[in-house]
Scaffold this active site. Structure first.
Site, PDB file in Angstrom:
ATOM      1  N   ASP A   1      -0.437 -12.836   5.996  1.00  0.00           N
ATOM      2  CA  ASP A   1      -1.868 -12.305   5.794  1.00  0.00           C
ATOM      3  C   ASP A   1      -2.954 -13.011   6.762  1.00  0.00           C
ATOM      4  O   ASP A   1      -2.696 -14.150   7.504  1.00  0.00           O
ATOM      5  CB  ASP A   1      -2.380 -13.045   4.448  1.00  0.00           C
ATOM      6  CG  ASP A   1      -3.748 -12.762   4.096  1.00  0.00           C
ATOM      7  OD1 ASP A   1      -4.219 -11.909   3.458  1.00  0.00           O
ATOM      8  OD2 ASP A   1      -4.609 -13.517   4.679  1.00  0.00           O
ATOM      9  N   GLY A   2      -3.620 -12.108   7.421  1.00  0.00           N
ATOM     10  CA  GLY A   2      -4.288 -12.318   8.539  1.00  0.00           C
ATOM     11  C   GLY A   2      -5.476 -13.459   8.416  1.00  0.00           C
ATOM     12  O   GLY A   2      -5.596 -14.271   9.127  1.00  0.00           O
TER      13      GLY A   2
ATOM     14  N   ASP B   1       1.026  -0.523  13.678  1.00  0.00           N
ATOM     15  CA  ASP B   1       1.701   0.930  14.427  1.00  0.00           C
ATOM     16  C   ASP B   1       1.925   0.288  15.920  1.00  0.00           C
ATOM     17  O   ASP B   1       2.753   1.130  16.539  1.00  0.00           O
ATOM     18  CB  ASP B   1       0.686   2.012  14.580  1.00  0.00           C
ATOM     19  CG  ASP B   1      -0.635   1.467  14.795  1.00  0.00           C
ATOM     20  OD1 ASP B   1      -0.888   1.373  16.023  1.00  0.00           O
ATOM     21  OD2 ASP B   1      -1.704   1.811  13.992  1.00  0.00           O
TER      22      ASP B   1
ATOM     23  N   GLN C   1       0.831  -1.183  -0.031  1.00  0.00           N
ATOM     24  CA  GLN C   1      -0.046   0.074   0.069  1.00  0.00           C
ATOM     25  C   GLN C   1       0.900   1.240   0.089  1.00  0.00           C
ATOM     26  O   GLN C   1       1.960   1.352   0.280  1.00  0.00           O
ATOM     27  CB  GLN C   1      -0.919   0.110   1.295  1.00  0.00           C
ATOM     28  CG  GLN C   1      -0.218  -0.222   2.560  1.00  0.00           C
ATOM     29  CD  GLN C   1      -1.049  -0.961   3.584  1.00  0.00           C
ATOM     30  OE1 GLN C   1      -2.338  -0.885   3.466  1.00  0.00           O
ATOM     31  NE2 GLN C   1      -0.456  -1.441   4.500  1.00  0.00           N
TER      32      GLN C   1
ATOM     33  N   ASP D   1      -7.226  -4.968  14.131  1.00  0.00           N
ATOM     34  CA  ASP D   1      -6.895  -3.743  13.986  1.00  0.00           C
ATOM     35  C   ASP D   1      -6.718  -3.327  12.481  1.00  0.00           C
ATOM     36  O   ASP D   1      -5.574  -3.310  12.181  1.00  0.00           O
ATOM     37  CB  ASP D   1      -6.019  -3.283  14.963  1.00  0.00           C
ATOM     38  CG  ASP D   1      -5.646  -1.704  14.729  1.00  0.00           C
ATOM     39  OD1 ASP D   1      -6.482  -1.125  14.070  1.00  0.00           O
ATOM     40  OD2 ASP D   1      -4.453  -1.332  15.203  1.00  0.00           O
ATOM     41  N   SER D   2      -7.506  -3.335  11.730  1.00  0.00           N
ATOM     42  CA  SER D   2      -7.505  -3.148   9.973  1.00  0.00           C
ATOM     43  C   SER D   2      -7.743  -1.767   9.489  1.00  0.00           C
ATOM     44  O   SER D   2      -7.997  -0.912  10.120  1.00  0.00           O
ATOM     45  CB  SER D   2      -8.449  -4.252   9.417  1.00  0.00           C
ATOM     46  OG  SER D   2      -9.521  -3.534   9.421  1.00  0.00           O
TER      47      SER D   2
ATOM     48  N   GLU E   1       0.718  -9.033  11.037  1.00  0.00           N
ATOM     49  CA  GLU E   1       0.603  -7.951  10.367  1.00  0.00           C
ATOM     50  C   GLU E   1       1.185  -8.366   8.722  1.00  0.00           C
ATOM     51  O   GLU E   1       2.169  -9.053   8.739  1.00  0.00           O
ATOM     52  CB  GLU E   1       1.396  -6.700  10.954  1.00  0.00           C
ATOM     53  CG  GLU E   1       1.864  -5.627   9.991  1.00  0.00           C
ATOM     54  CD  GLU E   1       0.440  -4.756   9.625  1.00  0.00           C
ATOM     55  OE1 GLU E   1      -0.302  -4.354  10.389  1.00  0.00           O
ATOM     56  OE2 GLU E   1       0.387  -4.573   8.431  1.00  0.00           O
TER      57      GLU E   1
ATOM     58  N   ASP F   1      -9.752   0.086   6.282  1.00  0.00           N
ATOM     59  CA  ASP F   1     -11.039  -0.141   5.788  1.00  0.00           C
ATOM     60  C   ASP F   1     -11.039  -1.262   4.716  1.00  0.00           C
ATOM     61  O   ASP F   1     -10.238  -1.730   4.286  1.00  0.00           O
ATOM     62  CB  ASP F   1     -11.650   1.126   5.166  1.00  0.00           C
ATOM     63  CG  ASP F   1     -11.752   2.339   6.382  1.00  0.00           C
ATOM     64  OD1 ASP F   1     -12.972   2.199   6.801  1.00  0.00           O
ATOM     65  OD2 ASP F   1     -10.753   2.868   6.422  1.00  0.00           O
TER      66      ASP F   1
ATOM     67  N   HIS G   1      -7.164   2.805  20.326  1.00  0.00           N
ATOM     68  CA  HIS G   1      -6.303   1.880  20.801  1.00  0.00           C
ATOM     69  C   HIS G   1      -6.583   1.425  22.279  1.00  0.00           C
ATOM     70  O   HIS G   1      -7.000   0.215  22.567  1.00  0.00           O
ATOM     71  CB  HIS G   1      -4.881   2.293  20.933  1.00  0.00           C
ATOM     72  CG  HIS G   1      -4.420   2.263  19.601  1.00  0.00           C
ATOM     73  ND1 HIS G   1      -3.636   3.328  19.128  1.00  0.00           N
ATOM     74  CD2 HIS G   1      -4.653   1.639  18.350  1.00  0.00           C
ATOM     75  CE1 HIS G   1      -3.155   3.266  17.846  1.00  0.00           C
ATOM     76  NE2 HIS G   1      -3.873   2.107  17.729  1.00  0.00           N
TER      77      HIS G   1
HETATM   78  N1  AG3 Z   1      -6.990   1.397  11.723  1.00  0.00           N
HETATM   79  C1  AG3 Z   1      -8.441   1.816  11.558  1.00  0.00           C
HETATM   80  C2  AG3 Z   1      -8.512   3.060  10.546  1.00  0.00           C
HETATM   81  C3  AG3 Z   1      -9.764   3.145  10.049  1.00  0.00           C
HETATM   82  C4  AG3 Z   1      -9.963   4.623   9.269  1.00  0.00           C
HETATM   83  N2  AG3 Z   1     -11.342   4.345   8.653  1.00  0.00           N
HETATM   84  C5  AG3 Z   1     -12.179   5.676   8.878  1.00  0.00           C
HETATM   85  N3  AG3 Z   1     -11.991   6.560   9.336  1.00  0.00           N
HETATM   86  N4  AG3 Z   1     -13.342   5.107   8.434  1.00  0.00           N
HETATM   87  C6  AG3 Z   1      -6.449   2.058  12.334  1.00  0.00           C
HETATM   88  C7  AG3 Z   1      -5.085   1.404  12.671  1.00  0.00           C
HETATM   89  C8  AG3 Z   1      -4.800   2.109  14.056  1.00  0.00           C
HETATM   90  N5  AG3 Z   1      -3.840   1.283  14.821  1.00  0.00           N
END
Ligand code: AG3
Length: 281
Positions: free
Chosen positions: A138-139, A86, A31, A156-157, A106, A159, A62
């Site tokens: 891959d999860g 992160d 990405q 913790d993904s 991850e 979108d 978190h």
């Molecule tokens: N993961 C979730 C991000 C979601 C953003 N989406 C949204 N704003 N609809 C964040 C990772 C943090 N550890």
């Protein structure tokens, strides 16, 4: 003119940040990753144009995605984190004294490396903790093939577009169910319900026939704009979501650490959803 970052999550609307300085920008194997400095939120990390975390408001997400399932479960020893590169979720999980083991899966090692470098307080040394097994994979593959069991699984993904999309499939949810101990809890990032209503309904439907109890709990994360984020909740233990506040408060007190957003009152209240959400479920 000063450079700005415009979030591209939604076609007709998006938040924008003044970029004080770009600290890192590159295409990883999976990405596009950018880390920049902003005076309001501190350092900000975005993947494929979508804000993932900031130094200033990361505690909300978190803490909620970690402490709600862990305090509701009450005696989780083994936790699985999917995503979370992160390190913020990992940091919060390890604060629970009874935790014996955490596996974190991850897909993108570049996210971990860059966040250790530019967001050292997110992981706060958590990757060095002897209780942690870090897997770069891959999860979905991991949960489908893994033989171990976990008391709590936290997804913790990103979108459901790009690398995160598979983490919203029935195959993934079923894999999680099979990787949970009896009465274990799955908690997942599930978008902002006002902005992403399809995500809410799709997950709710996919949890049917997998979990006896399926619901959502809310957290107001400033940089996940458009209203509260609804985190998905799935478990076969239907009592966990309805535990009285004094039981949660006792567990919280026994754990002996402090939090900045989470507290026992917010824990119980988080499961109360706006009526327009209840009506769609
Ligand atoms: N993961 C979730 C991000 C979601 C953003 N989406 C949204 N704003 N609809 C964040 C990772 C943090 N550890």
């Amino acid at each position: 003119m000063a450079k700005r970052f415009l979030e591209t999550l939604y076609r007709s609307y998006g938040q924008s940040f003044l970029i004080d300085e770009v600290l890192f920008e590159n295409r990883t194997d999976h990405q596009h990753l950018i880390i920049f400095e902003n005076s309001q939120f501190g350092r900000i990390m975005a993947l494929d144009g979508v804000v993932q975390t900031t130094q200033k408001d990361e505690f909300v997400y978190h803490e909620m995605l970690t402490h709600v399932p862990l305090f509701a479960h009450g005696h989780a020893k083994r936790v699985l984190i999917i995503g979370g590169g992160d390190g913020g979720i990992l940091r919060e999980v390890l604060r629970h004294p009874q935790i014996e083991h955490v596996t974190m899966v991850e897909i993108d090692s570049a996210v971990i490396d860059m966040c250790v470098k530019y967001f050292p307080d997110h992981s706060a040394g958590a990757f060095e903790d002897p209780r942690v097994n870090l897997v770069i994979a891959d999860g979905v593959d991991f949960v489908v093939n893994n033989q171990e069991k976990f008391d709590v699984i936290i997804s913790d993904s990103t979108d459901p577009e790009g690398p995160g999309e598979v983490l919203f499939t029935s195959r993934f949810y079923l894999g999680c169910k099979n990787a949970l101990t009896d009465g274990g809890v799955l908690a997942t990032q599930n978008g902002v319900c006002y902005m992403q209503p399809d995500e809410l309904l799709t997950t709710y439907n996919r949890f049917e026939n997998i979990f006896a109890d399926r619901w959502f709990f809310a957290a107001a994360v400033p940089t996940y704009v458009g209203g509260v984020m609804t985190l998905a909740w799935g478990t076969d233990n239907s009592e966990l979501r309805h535990l009285p506040q004094d039981i949660i408060a006792q567990r919280y007190q026994e754990a002996g650490f402090t939090t900045r957003y989470y507290n026992p009152a917010i824990h119980v209240a988080a499961f109360a959803l706006p009526q327009y959400v209840v009506n769609t479920l």
